[in-house]
Each structure stands twice: as C-alpha cells, then as structure tokens.
Design a protein around this motif. Structure first.
Motif, mmCIF file in Angstrom:
data_model
loop_
_atom_site.group_PDB
_atom_site.id
_atom_site.type_symbol
_atom_site.label_atom_id
_atom_site.label_comp_id
_atom_site.label_asym_id
_atom_site.label_seq_id
_atom_site.Cartn_x
_atom_site.Cartn_y
_atom_site.Cartn_z
ATOM 1 N N LEU A 11 -3.706 -20.322 9.930
ATOM 2 C CA LEU A 11 -4.678 -20.468 8.842
ATOM 3 C C LEU A 11 -5.804 -19.451 8.981
ATOM 4 C CD1 LEU A 11 -4.895 -24.352 8.440
ATOM 5 C CD2 LEU A 11 -4.167 -22.704 6.719
ATOM 6 N N ILE A 12 -6.221 -19.207 10.238
ATOM 7 C CA ILE A 12 -7.290 -18.228 10.451
ATOM 8 C C ILE A 12 -6.802 -16.837 10.039
ATOM 9 C CG2 ILE A 12 -8.643 -17.064 12.246
ATOM 10 C CD1 ILE A 12 -8.776 -19.841 13.643
ATOM 11 N N ILE A 13 -5.550 -16.512 10.390
ATOM 12 C CA ILE A 13 -5.009 -15.210 9.981
ATOM 13 C C ILE A 13 -4.981 -15.112 8.461
ATOM 14 C CG2 ILE A 13 -2.986 -13.712 10.073
ATOM 15 C CD1 ILE A 13 -2.317 -14.930 12.764
ATOM 16 N N LEU A 14 -4.584 -16.211 7.793
ATOM 17 C CA LEU A 14 -4.564 -16.218 6.323
ATOM 18 C C LEU A 14 -5.956 -15.925 5.774
ATOM 19 C CD1 LEU A 14 -2.311 -19.220 5.210
ATOM 20 C CD2 LEU A 14 -1.811 -16.788 5.168
ATOM 21 N N ALA A 15 -6.981 -16.575 6.347
ATOM 22 C CA ALA A 15 -8.348 -16.364 5.876
ATOM 23 C C ALA A 15 -8.755 -14.906 6.067
ATOM 24 C CB ALA A 15 -9.301 -17.301 6.615
ATOM 25 N N ILE A 16 -8.393 -14.340 7.232
ATOM 26 C CA ILE A 16 -8.749 -12.939 7.496
ATOM 27 C C ILE A 16 -8.097 -12.034 6.457
ATOM 28 C CG2 ILE A 16 -8.449 -11.036 9.131
ATOM 29 C CD1 ILE A 16 -8.654 -13.125 11.380
ATOM 30 N N ILE A 17 -6.816 -12.303 6.127
ATOM 31 C CA ILE A 17 -6.113 -11.470 5.145
ATOM 32 C C ILE A 17 -6.818 -11.548 3.795
ATOM 33 C CG2 ILE A 17 -3.975 -11.218 3.829
ATOM 34 C CD1 ILE A 17 -2.447 -12.051 6.301
ATOM 35 N N VAL A 18 -7.198 -12.779 3.390
ATOM 36 C CA VAL A 18 -7.828 -12.943 2.074
ATOM 37 C C VAL A 18 -9.148 -12.194 2.018
ATOM 38 C CG1 VAL A 18 -8.856 -14.619 0.511
ATOM 39 C CG2 VAL A 18 -6.681 -15.107 1.578
ATOM 40 N N VAL A 19 -9.968 -12.311 3.084
ATOM 41 C CA VAL A 19 -11.249 -11.602 3.095
ATOM 42 C C VAL A 19 -11.004 -10.088 3.098
ATOM 43 C CG1 VAL A 19 -13.348 -11.212 4.423
ATOM 44 C CG2 VAL A 19 -12.435 -13.516 4.185
ATOM 45 N N GLY A 20 -9.963 -9.668 3.841
ATOM 46 C CA GLY A 20 -9.646 -8.248 3.871
ATOM 47 C C GLY A 20 -9.210 -7.718 2.516
ATOM 48 N N LEU A 21 -8.634 -8.589 1.679
ATOM 49 C CA LEU A 21 -8.164 -8.170 0.348
ATOM 50 C C LEU A 21 -9.329 -7.800 -0.565
ATOM 51 C CD1 LEU A 21 -5.399 -10.770 -0.556
ATOM 52 C CD2 LEU A 21 -5.176 -8.316 -0.705
ATOM 53 N N LEU A 22 -10.469 -8.516 -0.380
ATOM 54 C CA LEU A 22 -11.545 -8.442 -1.388
ATOM 55 C C LEU A 22 -12.028 -7.027 -1.675
ATOM 56 C CD1 LEU A 22 -13.595 -11.631 -0.506
ATOM 57 C CD2 LEU A 22 -12.174 -11.218 -2.508
ATOM 58 N N PRO A 23 -12.381 -6.218 -0.663
ATOM 59 C CA PRO A 23 -12.984 -4.919 -1.006
ATOM 60 C C PRO A 23 -11.969 -3.849 -1.386
ATOM 61 C CG PRO A 23 -12.933 -5.175 1.358
ATOM 62 C CD PRO A 23 -12.324 -6.413 0.785
ATOM 63 N N LEU A 24 -10.676 -4.149 -1.299
ATOM 64 C CA LEU A 24 -9.688 -3.086 -1.481
ATOM 65 C C LEU A 24 -9.636 -2.595 -2.924
ATOM 66 C CD1 LEU A 24 -6.674 -4.278 0.664
ATOM 67 C CD2 LEU A 24 -8.258 -2.420 1.113
ATOM 68 N N GLN A 25 -9.568 -1.275 -3.075
ATOM 69 C CA GLN A 25 -9.421 -0.677 -4.400
ATOM 70 C C GLN A 25 -7.988 -0.198 -4.623
ATOM 71 O OE1 GLN A 25 -11.861 0.316 -6.867
ATOM 72 N NE2 GLN A 25 -13.380 -1.019 -5.932
ATOM 73 N N ASN A 26 -7.296 0.083 -3.504
ATOM 74 C CA ASN A 26 -5.939 0.596 -3.597
ATOM 75 C C ASN A 26 -4.962 -0.566 -3.746
ATOM 76 O OD1 ASN A 26 -3.385 1.623 -3.168
ATOM 77 N ND2 ASN A 26 -4.137 3.224 -1.808
ATOM 78 N N LEU A 27 -4.313 -0.661 -4.918
ATOM 79 C CA LEU A 27 -3.464 -1.820 -5.197
ATOM 80 C C LEU A 27 -2.208 -1.833 -4.322
ATOM 81 C CD1 LEU A 27 -3.866 -1.948 -9.055
ATOM 82 C CD2 LEU A 27 -5.018 -3.300 -7.349
ATOM 83 N N LEU A 28 -1.783 -0.650 -3.838
ATOM 84 C CA LEU A 28 -0.649 -0.599 -2.925
ATOM 85 C C LEU A 28 -0.962 -1.390 -1.655
ATOM 86 C CD1 LEU A 28 1.916 0.947 -3.579
ATOM 87 C CD2 LEU A 28 1.154 2.759 -2.052
ATOM 88 N N ALA A 29 -2.182 -1.188 -1.149
ATOM 89 C CA ALA A 29 -2.613 -1.927 0.047
ATOM 90 C C ALA A 29 -2.717 -3.413 -0.264
ATOM 91 C CB ALA A 29 -3.949 -1.388 0.535
ATOM 92 N N VAL A 30 -3.173 -3.747 -1.486
ATOM 93 C CA VAL A 30 -3.288 -5.158 -1.874
ATOM 94 C C VAL A 30 -1.907 -5.821 -1.843
ATOM 95 C CG1 VAL A 30 -3.826 -6.712 -3.787
ATOM 96 C CG2 VAL A 30 -5.361 -4.817 -3.270
ATOM 97 N N VAL A 31 -0.900 -5.124 -2.411
ATOM 98 C CA VAL A 31 0.456 -5.689 -2.442
ATOM 99 C C VAL A 31 0.986 -5.882 -1.023
ATOM 100 C CG1 VAL A 31 2.827 -5.241 -3.136
ATOM 101 C CG2 VAL A 31 0.974 -4.778 -4.713
ATOM 102 N N ALA A 32 0.730 -4.887 -0.152
ATOM 103 C CA ALA A 32 1.200 -4.998 1.235
ATOM 104 C C ALA A 32 0.560 -6.203 1.915
ATOM 105 C CB ALA A 32 0.868 -3.714 1.994
ATOM 106 N N LEU A 33 -0.762 -6.394 1.691
ATOM 107 C CA LEU A 33 -1.442 -7.528 2.325
ATOM 108 C C LEU A 33 -0.956 -8.856 1.740
ATOM 109 C CD1 LEU A 33 -5.187 -6.712 3.014
ATOM 110 C CD2 LEU A 33 -3.350 -7.170 4.605
ATOM 111 N N LEU A 34 -0.677 -8.886 0.430
ATOM 112 C CA LEU A 34 -0.164 -10.124 -0.172
ATOM 113 C C LEU A 34 1.193 -10.479 0.425
ATOM 114 C CD1 LEU A 34 -1.101 -9.840 -3.951
ATOM 115 C CD2 LEU A 34 -2.018 -11.421 -2.270
#
Lengths: 197, 140
Positions: A11-34
């Motif tokens: 769950l903590i890793i999930l939270a870290i991923i979600v917070v990491g998603l927020l500032p991203l502008q590159n949608l490729l990186a967003v898809v990889a993190l999702l």
C-alpha cells in the motif's frame, strides 16, 4: 507477521506511485507508472487471498490497458498540453471527497472480521450448499457462474457493449479517413480544385 | 518486421506458447482453482497482443483475423444466453443449469458452468483483441 506487513508495504508503494504521478507532464511516463501501479495492486490482491481478481488486474490492468494507452498516445502525442494552473476549487473538492471517503471507511468492519455484514448474508449459504447443489470445489466459480449467473451474463454483455462502442467510435472514424483519402485521390486524378489541396 | 532488437522477439517466442497454455489451464481448471472465463480470455488476449507488439499487428491479424474476433464478441454472449434458453426449453428457470441433467442436477450444473464460462472466454478474448486491433489500425 509477513502476512500483515506485506499488504502495508504494498500500500505504501502504491501511495508513492500515486504521488509520483502528480507532477509528471510526460504521458509516456504516466502510462508506465500506471502499469506499475496495476502490477503492485495485483500483487496486493494475491497477498489478500484474492488470486482471481489479482490475475485479472495483472492481465487487464497492467498488461492490456497499458498497451491500449500506449497505442492511444501514439495517436495523440505524449506531452501534456502546457499552461495548466492549479485550480484551488478542484483541490478543495478533492480534499473534501478524500475526507468523506476516509470517514466512510471508519464505519466498515475490521478486515477479516467474521461478524462483518458480508459474511452473514448469503455467503454462508453458498459455502455450505455449493458441494451438494453445484458440486464444484471452487465456491467462487459456483457463485459467479451459477448462483449469480444473471450478473455474469450482464457483465459479459457489458464487455460486448464496450467492444461494440470502440468499433463504432474508432473503426468509423478510420473508415471516414480512408474514404476522405480516396475521395482526395479521385479529386487529384480529375485535376483537383484548389480548395482540396 | 525483422528489424528491431532481438531480445523481445526471443522472449516472446519463449513466452507466448506457455501463456496460451496457461489461459487454457485457467479456463478448464476454473472449477478447482482460481480463475475462469474472464481471466482465461484476458490472458489469451494478452498473449496475442504480445505477439502483435513484437512481430507486428499484421502478423497477429493473420493468426487471429479481425473478422473472427468481431464475430466472437456477440458469439460468446449468445452461448451464455443460449444456455439460459436451453434450460427454459427443458422446463426450468432461466440459467438453472440443473435442468441440463435432470437425473443428476450437480452434473447439469457442471455442464452449464462449463458452457457459460466458454461464452465468457469467447467474448472477453474477442473484445480485448477487437479493441487492440481498433486502436492499432492503420499502423505497422
């Protein structure tokens, strides 16, 4: 001990991923993190003894969705449009929704509580009667396909409808583009008028 | 599509047959272990999508033609709904699989569950691939 710690760690890793998603502008990186999010979620579901859902999450969430999102990005480009500003009302709405959800979870029974409402409605009947009425060892299959067969028929229809909608939306637009290209080619053959160029 | 890095092609060649086999296992072992039609369909579709990604969508479409998956989407729903019609015709309620084998209702349940799971498999597999083909149309 590990059974308790593992879900928390995931769950903590999930939270870290979600917070990491927020500032991203590159949608490729967003898809990889999702995709990573879905895969951790699948692991969490297996850790919580729900391998059926975990299997689906890994195949659909981490696998197929990622591929489809990447295919969509290939069409629309992978940079988010600039000039986005933080909207205070949106932040407020998100915060209020989060607080309401957290408040709601306080009313839920403890995890795995045998006196929880869901364990005292029809579940005991299904567990007790499946061996004699259905005769299959996996109660989940008996519930999904037989006791709740109407629901599963509905779900299958929903999936069919989703596929149908995609065909109607994407195939039609592709065909129109092909038609337009062909019309353009024909117009070119007949020495096209200038507004077609 | 012989260019590109060799590692994905080698890995895909090793992985795709076991993936398809695993999908069949999940389908036909669903009454005993985790899984069922939905999971099996998603896993089988993943295998074909992986094939399409690595070797080109046109290769995947030669293995599983778009016309087949478009026909498969309603076919699965029809198999599922057809089992219900069959139980109605045999004089029981809609989707009451016991009617399929009146002498041994659990046997009828077994058969009914197998058939509806097959319907789910066909629709899920076909829909996933239809969406994939629609999204990647015009590329390659």
């Amino acid at each position: 001990m590990i059974e308790v710690l593992l879900p928390f760690a995931l769950l903590i890793i999930l939270a870290i991923i979600v917070v990491g998603l927020l500032p991203l502008q590159n949608l490729l990186a967003v898809v990889a993190l999702l995709g990573a999010y879905s895969f951790i979620m699948a692991t969490l579901l297996v850790a919580l003894d729900a391998p059926d859902v975990g299997m689906t999450e890994a195949a659909v969430g981490a696998g197929i969705s990622t591929v489809l999102l990447l295919a969509a990005l290939k069409r629309v480009g992978s940079e988010e449009s600039r000039g986005r500003r933080l909207d205070p009302s949106a932040l407020l709405l998100s915060a209020v929704t989060g607080v309401i959800l957290l408040y709601g979870t306080s009313g839920l029974p403890e995890f795995g509580d045998p006196h929880g409402a869901i364990h005292n409605h029809v579940a005991p009947y299904y567990i007790e009667k499946t061996p004699e009425e259905i005769g299959v060892p996996n109660v989940i299959t008996a519930v999904l396909a037989s006791y709740r067969g109407f629901d599963t028929l509905g779900e299958t229809t929903v999936i069919f409808t989703a596929g149908l909608s995609v065909i109607m939306l994407l195939r039609l637009s592709v065909r129109r583009r092909v038609d337009a290209a062909r019309d353009g080619a024909q117009a070119d053959d007949a020495s096209a008028p200038p507004e077609d160029q | 599509m012989n260019g590109g890095p060799p590692i994905p092609r080698v890995i895909a060649r090793i992985l795709i047959p076991p993936m398809l086999l695993y999908a069949l296992y999940v389908q036909f072992h669903g009454e005993y272990g985790p899984g069922g039609g939905f999971q099996a369909g998603a896993i089988a579709a993943s295998a074909i999508i992986l094939y399409g990604l690595v070797f080109g969508v046109s290769h995947a479409q030669r293995a599983v033609p778009p016309a087949v998956v478009i026909a498969g989407m309603p076919l699965g729903v029809l198999i599922y709904a057809g089992v219900g019609i069959a139980t109605l015709a045999l004089g029981d309620n809609y989707l009451a699989y016991g009617a399929l084998n009146p002498d041994n209702p659990p046997g009828g349940q077994h058969l009914g569950i197998m058939l509806v799971e097959l319907g789910v498999l066909v629709t899920v597999f076909s829909t996933m691939l239809t969406i994939f083909y629609a999204f990647t149309e015009g590329e390659d």
